[in-house]
Design a protein around this motif. Structure first.
Motif, PDB file in Angstrom:
ATOM      1  N   LYS A   1     -38.605 -20.062 -14.203  1.00 27.72           N
ATOM      2  CA  LYS A   1     -37.773 -19.064 -13.532  1.00 27.72           C
ATOM      3  C   LYS A   1     -37.595 -17.872 -14.443  1.00 27.72           C
ATOM      4  O   LYS A   1     -37.596 -17.996 -15.659  1.00 27.72           O
TER       5      LYS A   1
ATOM      6  N   TYR B   1     -35.264 -14.043 -14.347  1.00 30.45           N
ATOM      7  CA  TYR B   1     -34.346 -13.128 -13.684  1.00 30.45           C
ATOM      8  C   TYR B   1     -34.588 -11.748 -14.280  1.00 30.45           C
ATOM      9  O   TYR B   1     -34.456 -11.558 -15.478  1.00 30.45           O
TER      10      TYR B   1
ATOM     11  N   GLN C   1     -39.855  -7.496  -4.545  1.00 36.96           N
ATOM     12  CA  GLN C   1     -39.998  -8.153  -3.252  1.00 36.96           C
ATOM     13  C   GLN C   1     -41.475  -8.443  -2.962  1.00 36.96           C
ATOM     14  O   GLN C   1     -41.820  -9.540  -2.517  1.00 36.96           O
TER      15      GLN C   1
ATOM     16  N   TYR D   1     -40.171 -12.097  -5.383  1.00 36.31           N
ATOM     17  CA  TYR D   1     -38.826 -12.340  -5.913  1.00 36.31           C
ATOM     18  C   TYR D   1     -37.816 -12.282  -4.779  1.00 36.31           C
ATOM     19  O   TYR D   1     -38.027 -11.616  -3.766  1.00 36.31           O
ATOM     20  N   SER D   2     -36.698 -12.955  -4.980  1.00 42.21           N
ATOM     21  CA  SER D   2     -35.594 -12.855  -4.025  1.00 42.21           C
ATOM     22  C   SER D   2     -34.382 -12.308  -4.756  1.00 42.21           C
ATOM     23  O   SER D   2     -34.230 -12.487  -5.969  1.00 42.21           O
ATOM     24  N   TRP D   3     -33.520 -11.648  -4.008  1.00 46.58           N
ATOM     25  CA  TRP D   3     -32.324 -11.040  -4.569  1.00 46.58           C
ATOM     26  C   TRP D   3     -31.345 -12.149  -4.912  1.00 46.58           C
ATOM     27  O   TRP D   3     -31.089 -13.046  -4.125  1.00 46.58           O
ATOM     28  N   PHE D   4     -30.790 -12.088  -6.100  1.00 48.57           N
ATOM     29  CA  PHE D   4     -29.817 -13.072  -6.552  1.00 48.57           C
ATOM     30  C   PHE D   4     -28.591 -12.321  -7.025  1.00 48.57           C
ATOM     31  O   PHE D   4     -28.663 -11.523  -7.954  1.00 48.57           O
ATOM     32  N   GLU D   5     -27.491 -12.553  -6.379  1.00 46.28           N
ATOM     33  CA  GLU D   5     -26.220 -11.900  -6.746  1.00 46.28           C
ATOM     34  C   GLU D   5     -25.369 -12.921  -7.473  1.00 46.28           C
ATOM     35  O   GLU D   5     -24.769 -13.796  -6.860  1.00 46.28           O
ATOM     36  N   HIS D   6     -25.357 -12.832  -8.792  1.00 50.63           N
ATOM     37  CA  HIS D   6     -24.543 -13.764  -9.581  1.00 50.63           C
ATOM     38  C   HIS D   6     -23.077 -13.395  -9.383  1.00 50.63           C
ATOM     39  O   HIS D   6     -22.712 -12.228  -9.510  1.00 50.63           O
TER      40      HIS D   6
END
Length: 182
Positions: free
Chosen positions: A117, A119, A134, A138-143
């Motif tokens: 992985k 980020y 995109q 990849y996908s959007w990751f909102e921590h």
């Protein structure tokens, strides 16, 4: 313009990167499209805590012009969490893709499930980088704890009062408290 990628080689590279980040931050009108110099200094000072058993020469990548001017820097903050510092005058789709490919090849982390992985940090208004990510799958990751904050205000305006929740207080950090922050 053809850029050349190389790895960090010595402490002078640190000072050159530091100067580059300061310049880019100013060129970007103090918007944090790259790191603030204080964040870079903090990361560098604690790099062995953030990236134990890691040589910086293996994880910091520099793109330069034929004249030796830094155009971009790629480095992890922690294992698998990567930042691209790019001078806006050299920013192209090709450079972004090359930096992402370098990050994927060298800076990913293997998680407990065995999957690799990575980020990659991206400003929510950075359309170019978001579209490239995109296309690369990849996908959007909102921590939940990693909100984007642009620390910027005019100093000639009054500081607005802040209402603290019951039981909280704010004070300046004393020097003897710094080790407790870790």
């Amino acid at each position: 313009m053809q850029l050349h990628m190389r790895r960090l080689q010595n402490e002078q590279d640190y000072w050159n990167i530091r100067n580059f980040i300061r310049q880019v931050f100013t060129i970007n009108e103090r918007r944090e499209f790259s790191w603030h110099i204080a964040r870079f200094d903090y990361w560098w000072a604690r790099r062995h805590e953030f990236l134990p058993d890691t040589r910086m020469e293996d994880v910091v990548f520099i793109w330069e012009t034929p004249g030796g001017e830094i155009a971009a820097v790629l480095h992890p903050e922690h294992k698998g969490i990567v930042f691209q510092q790019v001078h806006p005058g050299f920013r192209t789709v090709e450079l972004e893709v090359e930096m992402m490919a370098t990050a994927e090849a060298h800076l990913g982390a293997t998680k407990a499930d065995g999957k690799r992985k990575i980020y990659l940090a991206v400003d929510r208004n950075d359309r170019m980088r978001r579209e490239i990510l995109q296309r690369r799958g990849y996908s959007w990751f909102e921590h939940p704890k990693a909100q984007e904050h642009q620390r910027r205000r005019y100093l000639n305006e009054p500081i607005q009062p802040v209402r603290l929740p019951a039981g909280y207080s704010v004070w300046s950090l004393r020097e003897d408290e710094i080790p407790d922050r870790g």
